[in-house]
Structures are given as C-alpha cells and as structure tokens.
Design a protein around this motif. Structure first.
Motif, PDB file in Angstrom:
ATOM      1  N   ASP A  45       0.815  -1.217   0.000  1.00 25.33           N
ATOM      2  CA  ASP A  45       0.000   0.000   0.000  1.00 25.33           C
ATOM      3  C   ASP A  45       0.844   1.260   0.000  1.00 25.33           C
ATOM      4  N   SER A  46       2.002   1.235   0.661  1.00 22.67           N
ATOM      5  CA  SER A  46       2.847   2.430   0.728  1.00 22.67           C
ATOM      6  C   SER A  46       3.281   2.883  -0.668  1.00 22.67           C
ATOM      7  N   TYR A  47       3.488   1.931  -1.577  1.00 28.64           N
ATOM      8  CA  TYR A  47       3.856   2.274  -2.951  1.00 28.64           C
ATOM      9  C   TYR A  47       2.718   3.049  -3.620  1.00 28.64           C
ATOM     10  N   LEU A  48       1.481   2.547  -3.482  1.00 26.40           N
ATOM     11  CA  LEU A  48       0.344   3.227  -4.095  1.00 26.40           C
ATOM     12  C   LEU A  48       0.086   4.577  -3.436  1.00 26.40           C
ATOM     13  N   GLU A  49       0.300   4.655  -2.124  1.00 26.45           N
ATOM     14  CA  GLU A  49       0.107   5.929  -1.437  1.00 26.45           C
ATOM     15  C   GLU A  49       1.077   6.982  -1.961  1.00 26.45           C
ATOM     16  N   ASP A  50       2.314   6.576  -2.268  1.00 22.79           N
ATOM     17  CA  ASP A  50       3.264   7.505  -2.883  1.00 22.79           C
ATOM     18  C   ASP A  50       2.851   7.840  -4.314  1.00 22.79           C
ATOM     19  N   LEU A  51       2.440   6.806  -5.062  1.00 17.43           N
ATOM     20  CA  LEU A  51       2.129   6.990  -6.476  1.00 17.43           C
ATOM     21  C   LEU A  51       0.963   7.949  -6.676  1.00 17.43           C
ATOM     22  N   TYR A  52      -0.112   7.761  -5.884  1.00 20.36           N
ATOM     23  CA  TYR A  52      -1.309   8.585  -6.046  1.00 20.36           C
ATOM     24  C   TYR A  52      -1.367   9.769  -5.098  1.00 20.36           C
ATOM     25  N   GLY A  53      -0.388   9.855  -4.215  1.00 17.28           N
ATOM     26  CA  GLY A  53      -0.379  10.956  -3.252  1.00 17.28           C
ATOM     27  C   GLY A  53       0.538  12.085  -3.653  1.00 17.28           C
ATOM     28  N   GLY A  54       0.875  12.159  -4.932  1.00 13.62           N
ATOM     29  CA  GLY A  54       1.708  13.254  -5.407  1.00 13.62           C
ATOM     30  C   GLY A  54       3.191  13.023  -5.236  1.00 13.62           C
ATOM     31  N   ARG A  55       3.587  11.754  -4.998  1.00 13.38           N
ATOM     32  CA  ARG A  55       5.008  11.439  -4.829  1.00 13.38           C
ATOM     33  C   ARG A  55       5.423  10.318  -5.783  1.00 13.38           C
ATOM     34  N   PRO A  56       5.181  10.473  -7.077  1.00  9.50           N
ATOM     35  CA  PRO A  56       5.471   9.380  -8.022  1.00  9.50           C
ATOM     36  C   PRO A  56       6.949   9.014  -8.078  1.00  9.50           C
ATOM     37  N   GLN A  57       7.827   9.999  -7.913  1.00 16.70           N
ATOM     38  CA  GLN A  57       9.251   9.685  -7.963  1.00 16.70           C
ATOM     39  C   GLN A  57       9.659   8.801  -6.793  1.00 16.70           C
ATOM     40  N   ALA A  58       9.095   9.059  -5.620  1.00 16.13           N
ATOM     41  CA  ALA A  58       9.391   8.218  -4.460  1.00 16.13           C
ATOM     42  C   ALA A  58       8.949   6.785  -4.726  1.00 16.13           C
ATOM     43  N   ALA A  59       7.798   6.622  -5.387  1.00 14.93           N
ATOM     44  CA  ALA A  59       7.319   5.277  -5.712  1.00 14.93           C
ATOM     45  C   ALA A  59       8.293   4.575  -6.659  1.00 14.93           C
ATOM     46  N   LYS A  60       8.775   5.310  -7.663  1.00 16.35           N
ATOM     47  CA  LYS A  60       9.691   4.699  -8.628  1.00 16.35           C
ATOM     48  C   LYS A  60      11.003   4.276  -7.969  1.00 16.35           C
ATOM     49  N   TYR A  61      11.485   5.070  -7.022  1.00 18.53           N
ATOM     50  CA  TYR A  61      12.753   4.759  -6.372  1.00 18.53           C
ATOM     51  C   TYR A  61      12.664   3.475  -5.551  1.00 18.53           C
ATOM     52  N   THR A  62      11.474   3.186  -5.029  1.00 19.13           N
ATOM     53  CA  THR A  62      11.334   1.994  -4.177  1.00 19.13           C
ATOM     54  C   THR A  62      10.909   0.755  -4.960  1.00 19.13           C
ATOM     55  N   ALA A  63      10.502   0.907  -6.220  1.00 18.20           N
ATOM     56  CA  ALA A  63       9.943  -0.217  -6.965  1.00 18.20           C
ATOM     57  C   ALA A  63      10.932  -1.372  -7.092  1.00 18.20           C
ATOM     58  N   TRP A  64      12.203  -1.054  -7.342  1.00 15.46           N
ATOM     59  CA  TRP A  64      13.165  -2.135  -7.566  1.00 15.46           C
ATOM     60  C   TRP A  64      13.375  -2.993  -6.325  1.00 15.46           C
ATOM     61  N   ARG A  65      13.200  -2.385  -5.154  1.00 12.65           N
ATOM     62  CA  ARG A  65      13.297  -3.178  -3.933  1.00 12.65           C
ATOM     63  C   ARG A  65      12.209  -4.255  -3.902  1.00 12.65           C
ATOM     64  N   TYR A  66      11.023  -3.877  -4.341  1.00 11.95           N
ATOM     65  CA  TYR A  66       9.931  -4.849  -4.350  1.00 11.95           C
ATOM     66  C   TYR A  66      10.158  -5.925  -5.408  1.00 11.95           C
ATOM     67  N   TYR A  67      10.810  -5.569  -6.514  1.00 14.02           N
ATOM     68  CA  TYR A  67      11.162  -6.577  -7.506  1.00 14.02           C
ATOM     69  C   TYR A  67      12.087  -7.620  -6.875  1.00 14.02           C
ATOM     70  N   GLY A  68      13.052  -7.158  -6.098  1.00 11.43           N
ATOM     71  CA  GLY A  68      13.962  -8.087  -5.437  1.00 11.43           C
ATOM     72  C   GLY A  68      13.237  -9.019  -4.495  1.00 11.43           C
ATOM     73  N   GLN A  69      12.257  -8.497  -3.788  1.00 10.83           N
ATOM     74  CA  GLN A  69      11.478  -9.337  -2.878  1.00 10.83           C
ATOM     75  C   GLN A  69      10.678 -10.382  -3.655  1.00 10.83           C
ATOM     76  N   ARG A  70      10.143  -9.992  -4.805  1.00  6.50           N
ATOM     77  CA  ARG A  70       9.393 -10.977  -5.608  1.00  6.50           C
ATOM     78  C   ARG A  70      10.316 -12.058  -6.148  1.00  6.50           C
ATOM     79  N   ILE A  71      11.501 -11.681  -6.590  1.00  5.78           N
ATOM     80  CA  ILE A  71      12.454 -12.688  -7.064  1.00  5.78           C
ATOM     81  C   ILE A  71      12.759 -13.684  -5.947  1.00  5.78           C
ATOM     82  N   ALA A  72      12.953 -13.173  -4.732  1.00  4.46           N
ATOM     83  CA  ALA A  72      13.225 -14.061  -3.599  1.00  4.46           C
ATOM     84  C   ALA A  72      12.051 -15.000  -3.353  1.00  4.46           C
ATOM     85  N   GLU A  73      10.817 -14.482  -3.481  1.00  3.27           N
ATOM     86  CA  GLU A  73       9.637 -15.335  -3.297  1.00  3.27           C
ATOM     87  C   GLU A  73       9.569 -16.415  -4.368  1.00  3.27           C
TER      88      GLU A  73
END
Length: 361
Positions: A45-73
């Motif tokens: 949810d924190s990603y979407l809150e950044d994306l739609y809360g006027g902080r799209p760049q913050a969302a983009k900066y954190t996206a790759w971390r979530y990719y790493g977590q999915r690879i681990a899963e």
C-alpha cells in the motif's frame, strides 16, 4: 476432491482496485470450494500511497526493492499446484527475464481486467515498443489459461495463441450494495465514481452536466476526483468527495443516476465497466458511452442508456431527471442484471472451475 494450493502473484494489496476486484474478493468463496490461496503482492500500500499521493518519484525509487522481494519469493521452493498471476510478474522487465524467473511459478493462469499490453505496444517510446511490445502476448501464450475481463481482452489472448481463454467479468459483492430508491427526491443526484487518473472522462461531458444541473434540476457528485475539479462546475450544486473502500457503496447508494463517459480508444475498449456494475448493484439507472464492454452491460432503454454524443447524453439525463418512475424501473432491471451475471455469487463457481481445470491440464 483434493484441496488445491494456489499462489497468487498479485500486483497490489487491497488498495489496488484491480487486485481487490479480480482476485482478493474471491478468496473466501474459493476457500469454501476447496481452493487455498496464498497471496504474494508485488507492491504494498505504501507504494500506491506515494504513487497517487503526489510522490510518483518516491514510488519509482522503491519499486526495484519490491522486484527483489518478488524474485526471492519465486526462488523459494513452493509446493503449490498452480500460480495465479495478475497481468505479469515484473512490469517493464523484458520477457526473457520474466520467463526465466517464471519457471518457479508454473503452471500458471494469468488474469487481465484492462488492456495492459497497450502500455507497451502503444507506448510513445520506440524502445519500449521494440523491447516489450509483444511481451504480454508471450506471457499469455505460455499460460495454462488466460482469464479475461471482457471480449476485447479475450480476443487479444486468442491472437496471442493462448491455449485456453475464459471470460470472467469484473464483479461486485452484491451483499455490499443494497438496492436503494429515492423516488420522492426533489433534486436527483447525478453521480460519477473514479480517481484523479480518470476524472478527465467526467470533464469531457462538463457542458452537458452543467446543463443537466442548471437551475437546481439536479445535483452532481464526483467521487474520487481531485477537490479542485469542483471549480470547473461553478454555478451548479456539486460535491467532490474522497473515495475509500469503506464508503464507496454508501456514496453510490446516495446517487440517483450513475454515469460512465469514456473516449473511444484502445485503452478504453479494454475496460471492464466496473462503475456501471456498481451503479446497477445499488439499483441506479445508468448513462454510459457505448465503448467496449459498456455496450454489453447496458441494455439501452432497459437498464439505462448508451450515449454516443452530447445530444444523446442530454436526452438520457433529461429523461431520467424528469421521471422517478423511469429511474426506478431501469434501476431494478440493472440490479437483476448484476445478480444474474456481474455478482460474486454468480462468478465464484466459474472461477473455481477455471482454476481447478487449469491445474489439471
């Protein structure tokens, strides 16, 4: 019958509407039918809150971390019988990388409720078109089944040579949307529900809405638009209200006429008409653009009106504003249509069957 173990690789958690409606709302019904689903979301949810809360760049900066977590899963040893993928495992990664990683998520079914492929094949970037333009087709082709929300998406899956394609519309939990009636209301409410990303569709018919509400004939309610949109409707009664999952059903229940204007483009043809289904579930008549699946959901003159141009919109809104009886009759017909075809109760058995037969091969 053995219990089926499914891993759901969703894009979002409940805050993401596509995830909530296409998969999460079914989990209780699936469990009752012997299907246990473990959810592995990509973005919290924190990603979407950044994306739609006027902080799209913050969302983009954190996206790759979530990719790493999915690879681990994905690399974890799993004992699931079937993977259930929302669209793709890794947005904007080339198919070769996704295919290599998806070996740990087979067999899989893949679900689409919008024209995700157009983000790639119609991208303004020639690099994205060249590298990713056919990615979703390849994801579809290697799936055990493509679950499509409407015929436009199903046709794309068939062109991609998917081995099996099933259409399951986006639905509502009809128990959350009790039908209502405001026949004696002096000032009917024309309502729209959406998000800042889709508010431009409502603004496309701004002049028509101003005419319909002029002189206090009707009130306009926009749910989910930006507050500053209210200034675009100066001179008429308008409320711009925030959206939340907890309040959306009650906000729609306070409307009298539901609207879904759309432009006629490739992306819009892939939409699943969810606004219309929500309105109908509450017993509201609807007016909608005859684009994509809207023309299948709305039976013109029976449960609402299809409006192809401004004159159509004016006539439809005027008829509904002037006639409480027409609103009630069309609203009742819409509710029956939802119960028969666009409800959780009607589609949960179909989804369970699709998952079981996909696992069986």
């Amino acid at each position: 019958m053995k219990r089926l173990k499914v891993t759901l690789f969703s894009r979002y958690s409940r805050l993401g509407p596509s995830t909530r409606l296409r998969s999460l709302q079914y989990l209780g019904e699936l469990e009752r039918r012997g299907i246990d689903v473990e959810v592995q979301e990509l973005f919290p949810d924190s990603y979407l809150e950044d994306l739609y809360g006027g902080r799209p760049q913050a969302a983009k900066y954190t996206a790759w971390r979530y990719y790493g977590q999915r690879i681990a899963e994905l690399m974890r040893r799993r004992e699931h019988d079937l993977a259930w993928v929302e669209g793709e495992l890794f947005p904007y990664l080339p198919y070769g990388l996704e295919a290599m990683l998806s070996r740990h998520a087979r067999p899989y079914v893949v679900d689409y409720d919008d024209a995700l492929f157009h983000k790639y094949d119609l991208s303004p970037s020639p690099v994205i078109r060249r590298v990713l333009g056919r990615k979703i087709d390849r994801v579809m082709a290697r799936s055990a089944c493509v679950i499509a929300g409407n015929p436009y998406l199903a046709a794309r899956a068939e062109r991609a040579k998917a081995g099996r394609v099933e259409i399951i519309p986006t639905v509502v939990d009809e128990q959350r949307y009790p039908p209502v009636s405001h026949e004696n209301r002096a000032q009917p409410v024309i309502g729209w529900i959406g998000s800042p990303a889709t508010e431009h569709y409502a603004l496309d018919i701004r002049d028509v809405l101003l005419e319909a509400c002029a002189g206090g004939a009707a009130r306009l309610v926009l749910v989910g638009a930006r507050p500053e949109v209210a200034a675009r409707f100066e001179g008429v009664a308008v409320d711009v209200l925030p959206w939340s999952e907890a309040t959306e059903a009650a906000l729609i229940a306070d409307m009298d006429i539901g609207i879904m204007p759309l432009r006629d483009g490739p992306w819009e043809r892939g939409k699943c008409g969810y606004k219309i289904i929500q309105y109908m579930a509450c017993g509201l008549p609807v007016v909608a653009s005859p684009v994509g699946v809207n023309a299948d959901i709305v039976r013109h003159g029976e449960n609402g009106f299809l409006a192809a141009d401004d004159d159509d919109w004016r006539r439809a809104l005027r008829q509904l504003i002037d006639s409480p009886e027409l609103r009630a009759r069309q609203g009742q017909a819409g509710r029956r249509r939802v119960e028969d075809h666009y409800s959780l109760a009607s589609q949960a058995p179909r989804l369970a069957d699709v998952l079981r037969t996909a696992e069986a091969g």
